[in-house]
Write a protein that holds these residues in place. Sequence first.
Motif, PDB file in Angstrom:
ATOM      1  N   ALA A 169     -39.460  12.068 -43.895  1.00 50.73           N
ATOM      2  CA  ALA A 169     -40.472  11.058 -43.598  1.00 50.73           C
ATOM      3  C   ALA A 169     -40.831  10.277 -44.854  1.00 50.73           C
ATOM      4  N   PHE A 170     -40.959  10.973 -45.975  1.00 53.25           N
ATOM      5  CA  PHE A 170     -41.256  10.296 -47.240  1.00 53.25           C
ATOM      6  C   PHE A 170     -40.120   9.361 -47.637  1.00 53.25           C
ATOM      7  N   ALA A 171     -38.884   9.824 -47.513  1.00 50.69           N
ATOM      8  CA  ALA A 171     -37.730   8.999 -47.872  1.00 50.69           C
ATOM      9  C   ALA A 171     -37.626   7.767 -46.986  1.00 50.69           C
ATOM     10  N   ALA A 172     -38.037   7.908 -45.717  1.00 51.71           N
ATOM     11  CA  ALA A 172     -37.944   6.791 -44.777  1.00 51.71           C
ATOM     12  C   ALA A 172     -39.103   5.821 -44.904  1.00 51.71           C
ATOM     13  N   GLY A 173     -40.171   6.224 -45.584  1.00 50.51           N
ATOM     14  CA  GLY A 173     -41.341   5.363 -45.715  1.00 50.51           C
ATOM     15  C   GLY A 173     -42.457   5.691 -44.739  1.00 50.51           C
ATOM     16  N   LEU A 174     -42.367   6.836 -44.068  1.00 55.95           N
ATOM     17  CA  LEU A 174     -43.383   7.226 -43.099  1.00 55.95           C
ATOM     18  C   LEU A 174     -44.505   8.043 -43.737  1.00 55.95           C
ATOM     19  N   ALA A 175     -44.294   8.519 -44.945  1.00 58.21           N
ATOM     20  CA  ALA A 175     -45.325   9.270 -45.655  1.00 58.21           C
ATOM     21  C   ALA A 175     -45.530   8.672 -47.038  1.00 58.21           C
ATOM     22  N   SER A 176     -46.766   8.753 -47.520  1.00 55.30           N
ATOM     23  CA  SER A 176     -47.082   8.244 -48.856  1.00 55.30           C
ATOM     24  C   SER A 176     -46.634   9.207 -49.942  1.00 55.30           C
ATOM     25  N   GLU A 177     -46.802  10.493 -49.653  1.00 56.18           N
ATOM     26  CA  GLU A 177     -46.425  11.546 -50.587  1.00 56.18           C
ATOM     27  C   GLU A 177     -45.930  12.746 -49.800  1.00 56.18           C
ATOM     28  N   VAL A 178     -45.081  13.547 -50.428  1.00 60.06           N
ATOM     29  CA  VAL A 178     -44.704  14.838 -49.858  1.00 60.06           C
ATOM     30  C   VAL A 178     -44.968  15.892 -50.924  1.00 60.06           C
ATOM     31  N   VAL A 179     -45.636  16.966 -50.535  1.00 61.80           N
ATOM     32  CA  VAL A 179     -45.994  18.020 -51.469  1.00 61.80           C
ATOM     33  C   VAL A 179     -45.694  19.369 -50.820  1.00 61.80           C
ATOM     34  N   GLU A 180     -45.808  20.427 -51.575  1.00 62.21           N
ATOM     35  CA  GLU A 180     -45.638  21.759 -51.003  1.00 62.21           C
ATOM     36  C   GLU A 180     -46.649  21.948 -49.869  1.00 62.21           C
ATOM     37  N   ASP A 181     -46.230  22.658 -48.849  1.00 62.06           N
ATOM     38  CA  ASP A 181     -47.094  22.846 -47.682  1.00 62.06           C
ATOM     39  C   ASP A 181     -48.486  23.348 -48.067  1.00 62.06           C
ATOM     40  N   ALA A 182     -48.536  24.280 -48.981  1.00 60.58           N
ATOM     41  CA  ALA A 182     -49.807  24.898 -49.359  1.00 60.58           C
ATOM     42  C   ALA A 182     -50.722  23.957 -50.135  1.00 60.58           C
ATOM     43  N   LYS A 183     -50.185  22.808 -50.570  1.00 63.35           N
ATOM     44  CA  LYS A 183     -50.970  21.893 -51.400  1.00 63.35           C
ATOM     45  C   LYS A 183     -51.383  20.617 -50.666  1.00 63.35           C
ATOM     46  N   VAL A 184     -51.054  20.522 -49.368  1.00 63.34           N
ATOM     47  CA  VAL A 184     -51.341  19.287 -48.625  1.00 63.34           C
ATOM     48  C   VAL A 184     -52.833  18.990 -48.581  1.00 63.34           C
ATOM     49  N   GLN A 185     -53.621  19.967 -48.174  1.00 68.12           N
ATOM     50  CA  GLN A 185     -55.060  19.734 -48.034  1.00 68.12           C
ATOM     51  C   GLN A 185     -55.694  19.435 -49.393  1.00 68.12           C
ATOM     52  N   GLU A 186     -55.273  20.156 -50.397  1.00 70.00           N
ATOM     53  CA  GLU A 186     -55.788  19.945 -51.748  1.00 70.00           C
ATOM     54  C   GLU A 186     -55.447  18.554 -52.256  1.00 70.00           C
ATOM     55  N   ARG A 187     -54.214  18.118 -52.006  1.00 76.04           N
ATOM     56  CA  ARG A 187     -53.804  16.801 -52.493  1.00 76.04           C
ATOM     57  C   ARG A 187     -54.526  15.680 -51.739  1.00 76.04           C
ATOM     58  N   ALA A 188     -54.726  15.865 -50.436  1.00 76.93           N
ATOM     59  CA  ALA A 188     -55.465  14.858 -49.664  1.00 76.93           C
ATOM     60  C   ALA A 188     -56.887  14.719 -50.193  1.00 76.93           C
ATOM     61  N   LEU A 189     -57.516  15.846 -50.507  1.00 75.13           N
ATOM     62  CA  LEU A 189     -58.877  15.812 -51.043  1.00 75.13           C
ATOM     63  C   LEU A 189     -58.895  15.167 -52.425  1.00 75.13           C
ATOM     64  N   GLU A 190     -57.877  15.428 -53.208  1.00 72.04           N
ATOM     65  CA  GLU A 190     -57.784  14.827 -54.541  1.00 72.04           C
ATOM     66  C   GLU A 190     -57.692  13.304 -54.444  1.00 72.04           C
ATOM     67  N   LEU A 191     -56.857  12.809 -53.526  1.00 79.91           N
ATOM     68  CA  LEU A 191     -56.742  11.368 -53.325  1.00 79.91           C
ATOM     69  C   LEU A 191     -58.047  10.783 -52.791  1.00 79.91           C
ATOM     70  N   ALA A 192     -58.677  11.497 -51.861  1.00 79.19           N
ATOM     71  CA  ALA A 192     -59.951  11.032 -51.310  1.00 79.19           C
ATOM     72  C   ALA A 192     -61.009  10.949 -52.400  1.00 79.19           C
ATOM     73  N   ARG A 193     -61.007  11.919 -53.303  1.00 79.13           N
ATOM     74  CA  ARG A 193     -61.959  11.917 -54.412  1.00 79.13           C
ATOM     75  C   ARG A 193     -61.744  10.691 -55.308  1.00 79.13           C
ATOM     76  N   THR A 194     -60.487  10.367 -55.574  1.00 82.92           N
ATOM     77  CA  THR A 194     -60.168   9.188 -56.390  1.00 82.92           C
ATOM     78  C   THR A 194     -60.655   7.913 -55.710  1.00 82.92           C
ATOM     79  N   ILE A 195     -60.376   7.794 -54.401  1.00 82.83           N
ATOM     80  CA  ILE A 195     -60.779   6.596 -53.659  1.00 82.83           C
ATOM     81  C   ILE A 195     -62.293   6.496 -53.557  1.00 82.83           C
ATOM     82  N   ALA A 196     -62.963   7.642 -53.329  1.00 88.58           N
ATOM     83  CA  ALA A 196     -64.414   7.641 -53.192  1.00 88.58           C
ATOM     84  C   ALA A 196     -65.113   7.184 -54.469  1.00 88.58           C
ATOM     85  N   ALA A 197     -64.434   7.313 -55.601  1.00 84.66           N
ATOM     86  CA  ALA A 197     -65.013   6.873 -56.871  1.00 84.66           C
ATOM     87  C   ALA A 197     -64.816   5.384 -57.122  1.00 84.66           C
ATOM     88  N   MET A 198     -64.033   4.733 -56.273  1.00 80.36           N
ATOM     89  CA  MET A 198     -63.766   3.304 -56.426  1.00 80.36           C
ATOM     90  C   MET A 198     -64.863   2.474 -55.744  1.00 80.36           C
TER      91      MET A 198
END
Length: 256
Positions: A169-198
Amino acid sequence: MTEILLSRPEPGIASLCINRPEVRNALNQSVRRQLAEHFSALGQDPDIRCIIVTGGDKVFAAGADLRDIADATAIEMHLRQVQRLWQAIAGCPKPVIAAVNGYAWGGGCELAMHADIIVAGENASFAQPEIKVGIMPGAGGTQRLTRAIGKFQAMKMLLTGLPISGREAFAAGLASEVVEDAKVQERALELARTIAAMPPLAAAQIKEVLLAGQDASLDAALMLERKAFHLLFASQDQKEGMRAFFEKRKPSYTGQ
């Protein structure tokens, strides 16, 4: 059991988690209605600057709940006006991040595509398998998918119903990022934190112009961009952001 869990993990961030594990988070009319209500409310909440939508760390959403529609007539489907529920998500002015673990099939894939950013696990599974039960996508699966990955990849997914992995999905352009399964929720929160500070006004204008410009001519889209760019110079956040830049300090954005 509450079908949609709303939490606010950090200031400025809301998280909506589909909670129907017994049916792999299948989307029925109740879930769609609750999602629409939450997105409408959060979109108007000045304290919220970014929204995460997820199904948790096992499965995102394995499609529509077929028990909810199997015996429906065409008129009954029409009278449900489901598109109005989806529009509440599509029209949300706040940035939306989909955190995708496991199945994002059918309506689940369509839900993910309503987001602005998709964080996928390596072993996430995206599919539009509606053809296998005699129907087709009905919530943007043919249109958003084609805009995301192009005609030929979309046709393959839609006509075969076959899934693709998070990495595919990432290679095709359907996902913004691909990460280890165990890090998906953490990475989404990290991105949300960055955006929330904007600055939220700038974020809202970026989202609005990008989405509106996709279906406009280049000249019209560039005009929309210029107007929004000029408008932001009327905001206090623009003055704060540039002062902070010159003063070499962290800006404090208020959405004014």
